[in-house]
Design an enzyme around this catalytic site. Structure first.
Site, short mmCIF file in Angstrom:
data_model
loop_
_atom_site.label_atom_id
_atom_site.label_comp_id
_atom_site.label_asym_id
_atom_site.label_seq_id
_atom_site.Cartn_x
_atom_site.Cartn_y
_atom_site.Cartn_z
N ILE A 60 0.67 -1.33 0.11
CA ILE A 60 0.09 0.01 0.16
C ILE A 60 0.66 1.28 0.02
CG2 ILE A 60 -2.02 -1.12 0.98
CD1 ILE A 60 -1.42 0.47 3.78
N THR A 125 -8.24 0.78 15.56
CA THR A 125 -8.22 -0.14 16.81
C THR A 125 -8.46 0.60 18.08
OG1 THR A 125 -6.43 -1.37 18.26
CG2 THR A 125 -5.43 0.62 16.83
N ASP A 126 -8.88 -0.07 18.92
CA ASP A 126 -9.25 0.83 20.35
C ASP A 126 -8.00 1.24 21.09
OD1 ASP A 126 -8.23 -1.82 21.43
OD2 ASP A 126 -9.89 -2.29 22.54
N GLU A 127 -6.68 0.71 20.66
CA GLU A 127 -5.56 1.24 21.32
C GLU A 127 -5.35 2.55 20.95
OE1 GLU A 127 -2.20 -1.20 20.76
OE2 GLU A 127 -3.00 -3.13 21.11
N TYR A 153 3.01 1.56 17.67
CA TYR A 153 2.03 0.87 16.84
C TYR A 153 0.63 1.65 17.08
CZ TYR A 153 -2.18 -1.94 15.99
OH TYR A 153 -3.37 -2.24 15.44
N LYS A 157 -1.38 4.18 14.18
CA LYS A 157 -2.73 3.88 13.84
C LYS A 157 -3.67 5.14 14.04
CE LYS A 157 -4.56 0.53 12.76
NZ LYS A 157 -4.62 -0.07 11.39
N VAL A 209 3.80 -15.02 30.27
CA VAL A 209 2.81 -13.93 30.66
C VAL A 209 3.55 -12.72 30.95
CG1 VAL A 209 1.23 -13.51 32.44
CG2 VAL A 209 1.16 -15.70 31.42
N ASN A 252 -5.23 -11.29 31.25
CA ASN A 252 -4.74 -12.15 30.36
C ASN A 252 -4.54 -13.59 31.06
OD1 ASN A 252 -4.20 -10.12 28.40
ND2 ASN A 252 -2.23 -9.49 29.36
N GLY A 278 5.63 0.05 28.61
CA GLY A 278 4.63 0.99 28.45
C GLY A 278 3.12 0.41 28.11
P1 NAD Z 1 -1.88 -8.99 10.69
O1 NAD Z 1 -0.60 -8.55 10.93
O2 NAD Z 1 -2.22 -10.49 10.72
O3 NAD Z 1 -2.06 -8.83 8.95
C1 NAD Z 1 -1.59 -7.66 8.29
C2 NAD Z 1 -1.66 -7.85 6.95
O4 NAD Z 1 -1.37 -6.77 6.31
C3 NAD Z 1 -0.65 -8.92 6.57
O5 NAD Z 1 -1.43 -9.88 5.50
C4 NAD Z 1 0.48 -8.11 5.91
O6 NAD Z 1 1.20 -8.96 5.01
C5 NAD Z 1 -0.18 -7.17 5.36
N1 NAD Z 1 0.65 -5.86 4.87
C6 NAD Z 1 1.54 -5.40 5.94
N2 NAD Z 1 2.22 -4.37 5.29
C7 NAD Z 1 1.64 -4.24 4.03
C8 NAD Z 1 1.66 -3.45 3.07
N3 NAD Z 1 2.61 -2.23 3.39
N4 NAD Z 1 1.00 -3.37 2.00
C9 NAD Z 1 0.15 -4.32 1.79
N5 NAD Z 1 -0.05 -5.32 2.82
C10 NAD Z 1 0.54 -5.31 3.83
O7 NAD Z 1 -3.04 -8.15 11.28
P2 NAD Z 1 -4.39 -8.29 11.92
O8 NAD Z 1 -4.56 -8.69 13.15
O9 NAD Z 1 -5.02 -8.99 10.73
O10 NAD Z 1 -5.20 -6.79 11.96
C11 NAD Z 1 -5.67 -6.15 10.57
C12 NAD Z 1 -6.01 -4.73 10.79
O11 NAD Z 1 -6.95 -4.61 11.91
C13 NAD Z 1 -4.62 -3.88 11.33
O12 NAD Z 1 -5.07 -2.85 10.84
C14 NAD Z 1 -4.81 -3.76 12.81
O13 NAD Z 1 -4.56 -2.47 13.02
C15 NAD Z 1 -6.40 -3.72 12.86
N6 NAD Z 1 -6.68 -4.38 14.23
C16 NAD Z 1 -6.16 -5.48 14.71
C17 NAD Z 1 -6.77 -6.12 15.77
C18 NAD Z 1 -6.43 -7.45 16.16
O14 NAD Z 1 -7.00 -7.92 17.51
N7 NAD Z 1 -5.45 -8.25 15.62
C19 NAD Z 1 -7.97 -5.41 16.57
C20 NAD Z 1 -8.36 -4.03 16.09
C21 NAD Z 1 -7.67 -3.59 14.81
O1 DAU Z 2 -6.88 -3.88 21.21
C1 DAU Z 2 -6.77 -4.28 19.57
C2 DAU Z 2 -5.26 -4.57 19.26
O2 DAU Z 2 -4.89 -5.87 20.13
C3 DAU Z 2 -4.82 -4.52 17.76
O3 DAU Z 2 -4.91 -3.07 17.53
C4 DAU Z 2 -3.61 -5.14 17.85
O4 DAU Z 2 -3.23 -5.26 16.46
C5 DAU Z 2 -3.30 -6.53 18.46
O5 DAU Z 2 -1.99 -7.16 18.33
C6 DAU Z 2 -3.77 -6.58 19.89
O6 DAU Z 2 -2.79 -5.78 20.52
P1 DAU Z 2 -2.50 -6.44 22.03
O7 DAU Z 2 -1.08 -5.78 22.46
O8 DAU Z 2 -3.62 -6.37 23.20
O9 DAU Z 2 -2.24 -7.99 21.70
P2 DAU Z 2 -1.25 -9.11 21.94
O10 DAU Z 2 -1.90 -10.54 21.48
O11 DAU Z 2 0.15 -8.72 21.63
O12 DAU Z 2 -1.33 -9.24 23.89
C7 DAU Z 2 -2.31 -9.18 24.27
C8 DAU Z 2 -2.12 -9.10 25.70
O13 DAU Z 2 -1.15 -10.46 26.17
C9 DAU Z 2 -1.31 -7.95 26.29
O14 DAU Z 2 -1.72 -7.43 27.45
C10 DAU Z 2 -0.06 -8.49 26.43
C11 DAU Z 2 -0.05 -9.91 26.78
N1 DAU Z 2 0.99 -10.99 26.27
C12 DAU Z 2 1.12 -11.04 25.06
C13 DAU Z 2 2.22 -11.95 24.48
C14 DAU Z 2 2.34 -11.95 22.99
C15 DAU Z 2 1.46 -11.77 27.24
O15 DAU Z 2 1.50 -11.65 28.34
N2 DAU Z 2 2.43 -12.70 26.79
C16 DAU Z 2 2.79 -12.73 25.34
O16 DAU Z 2 3.64 -13.67 24.89
#
Ligand code: NAD
Ligand code: DAU
Length: 340
Positions: A60, A125-127, A153, A157, A209, A252, A278
């Site tokens: 993109i 994202t809610d973050e 991150y 966003k 954890v 968690n 953080g």
């Molecule tokens: P993910 O990391 O699993 O997937 C990201 C995808 O984007 C991958 O397929 C990657 O190849 C592609 N990508 C990365 N850089 C790119 C680029 N420059 N051009 C084209 N494609 C590219 O992420 P996800 O967890 O599926 O999250 C998808 C979206 O939802 C993100 O925007 C994330 O911020 C948002 N989001 C995720 C969560 C969550 O819990 N995972 C929650 C809320 C919002």
């Molecule tokens: O809230 C939405 C977000 O949720 C998205 O925008 C992000 O893309 C997605 O990655 C996710 O972010 P978090 O940081 O909340 O997700 P993660 O799975 O990395 O971590 C969830 C919680 O678990 C967080 O408090 C950190 C903790 N954690 C995570 C990992 C990977 C652990 O304790 N151990 C671990 O190994």
């Protein structure tokens, strides 16, 4: 109706492609993904059997490639999932997050504007709201909560959200934004909490954890996120932000213990490790707006969703093995090249 889905080879994007193909089989879909480490072309093999679904390997952030694709395809709707999505990686190396999440979004917005896309949807994202105190369960993120980010991150966003809203106001572009809580379900890359824990538990490895394990996340089954986005792109009001979440807060440590119980492994595998820098304490979404305006409600309870998710990983061990062996990256390289 022709829809561009960026980032469709990642976790939520893949689930969204399948959700939409089933829900709107008459639409045409183009998935654009650069296949970073988080993208997996194997995920889309079934989708690619459908004549209404195409894949393009491109970034993109590559303005030339983006412009070429928009000129050729004449999209009605753009849904931007493409992003660097892992908080820990953003702490290690912020720059790619700025490049993809901000500059990539800007490139998509410019092309959407130039080619008159009818709806640009930014998946956020809610973050972007930062975090809430653990000891104030009465507080929730609403769409009015100020942006107050913690990690590179979430800052990237939030920047993309601000840019999207600026394009709506300045250029009168028809945009919407959704801010969702933590998703879980099939195809989630094994760097995020739930797949990491499932994978390690199955291999009798220690489960790392962070900190004291008391941080709270608001979990949503991925199909419920997909149904919300589907409603927003069709019926959401232009220029609006919609929070998505299902009042499903869990510490968690509770999530980790649930996984261990379900796969029949002992809690002695739990290992407390150094906290994330953080580290946000608590996320909790108030979904009143999307419920009132669009009638959205989540359908999957955590108890059912976590069972479905664990069963998916148990039934798809080859998917995980392929990632850990690195074979998926080779497949992305060779097969992905055919879609350039
Ligand atoms: P993910 O990391 O699993 O997937 C990201 C995808 O984007 C991958 O397929 C990657 O190849 C592609 N990508 C990365 N850089 C790119 C680029 N420059 N051009 C084209 N494609 C590219 O992420 P996800 O967890 O599926 O999250 C998808 C979206 O939802 C993100 O925007 C994330 O911020 C948002 N989001 C995720 C969560 C969550 O819990 N995972 C929650 C809320 C919002
Ligand atoms: O809230 C939405 C977000 O949720 C998205 O925008 C992000 O893309 C997605 O990655 C996710 O972010 P978090 O940081 O909340 O997700 P993660 O799975 O990395 O971590 C969830 C919680 O678990 C967080 O408090 C950190 C903790 N954690 C995570 C990992 C990977 C652990 O304790 N151990 C671990 O190994």
């Amino acid at each position: 109706m022709k829809i561009l889905i960026t980032g469709g080879a990642g976790f939520i994007g893949t689930n969204f492609c399948y959700y939409m193909l089933k829900k709107h089989p008459d639409y045409e879909y183009v998935c654009m993904d650069s296949l970073t480490y988080a993208g997996n072309l194997h995920n889309l093999e079934k989708a690619l059997e459908n004549p209404n679904f195409k894949f393009v390997k491109a970034s993109i952030s590559d303005r030339e490639a983006v412009d070429k694709l928009f000129a050729k395809e004449n999209f009605d709707i753009v849904v931007n999932f493409a992003a660097e999505s892992h908080v820990d990686r953003s702490i290690e190396n912020p720059s790619i997050f700025l490049e993809t999440n901000i500059m990539g979004t800007a490139a998509l917005l410019d092309a959407s504007r130039k080619y008159g896309v009818k709806r640009y949807h930014q998946v956020s994202t809610d973050e972007v709201y930062g975090d809430l105190p653990i000891d104030r369960p009465d507080l929730f993120f609403t769409e009015e909560t100020p942006i107050h980010t913690s990690s590179p991150y979430s800052s990237s966003k939030a920047s993309a959200d601000l840019l999207t809203l600026a394009y709506a106001r300045t250029y009168k572009m028809p945009v919407t934004i959704s801010r969702c809580s933590n998703n879980y379900g099939p195809y989630q890359f094994p760097e995020k909490l739930i797949p990491v824990m499932i994978q390690k538990a199955l291999n009798d490895e220690n489960l790392p954890v962070y900190g004291n394990g008391l941080n709270v996340r608001d979990w949503l089954y991925v199909d419920d996120h997909c149904s919300a986005i589907d409603l927003i792109i069709h019926n959401g009001r232009e220029g609006e932000v919609y929070n998505i979440g299902g009042h499903n807060e869990k510490q968690n440590i509770e999530v980790v213990k649930t996984i261990l119980e379900r796969v029949g492994k002992p809690e002695s595998l739990i290992t407390y490790v150094k906290d994330r820098a953080g580290h946000d304490l608590r996320y909790a979404i108030d979904p009143a707006k999307i419920h009132a305006e669009l009638g959205w409600l989540p359908e999957t309870k955590f108890a059912d969703g976590i069972k479905l998710t664990i069963d998916w990983y148990l039934n798809n061990r080859a998917w995980m093995d392929d990632i850990f062996s690195g074979d998926y990256a080779k497949f992305n390289e060779t097969e992905g090249g055919k879609y350039a």
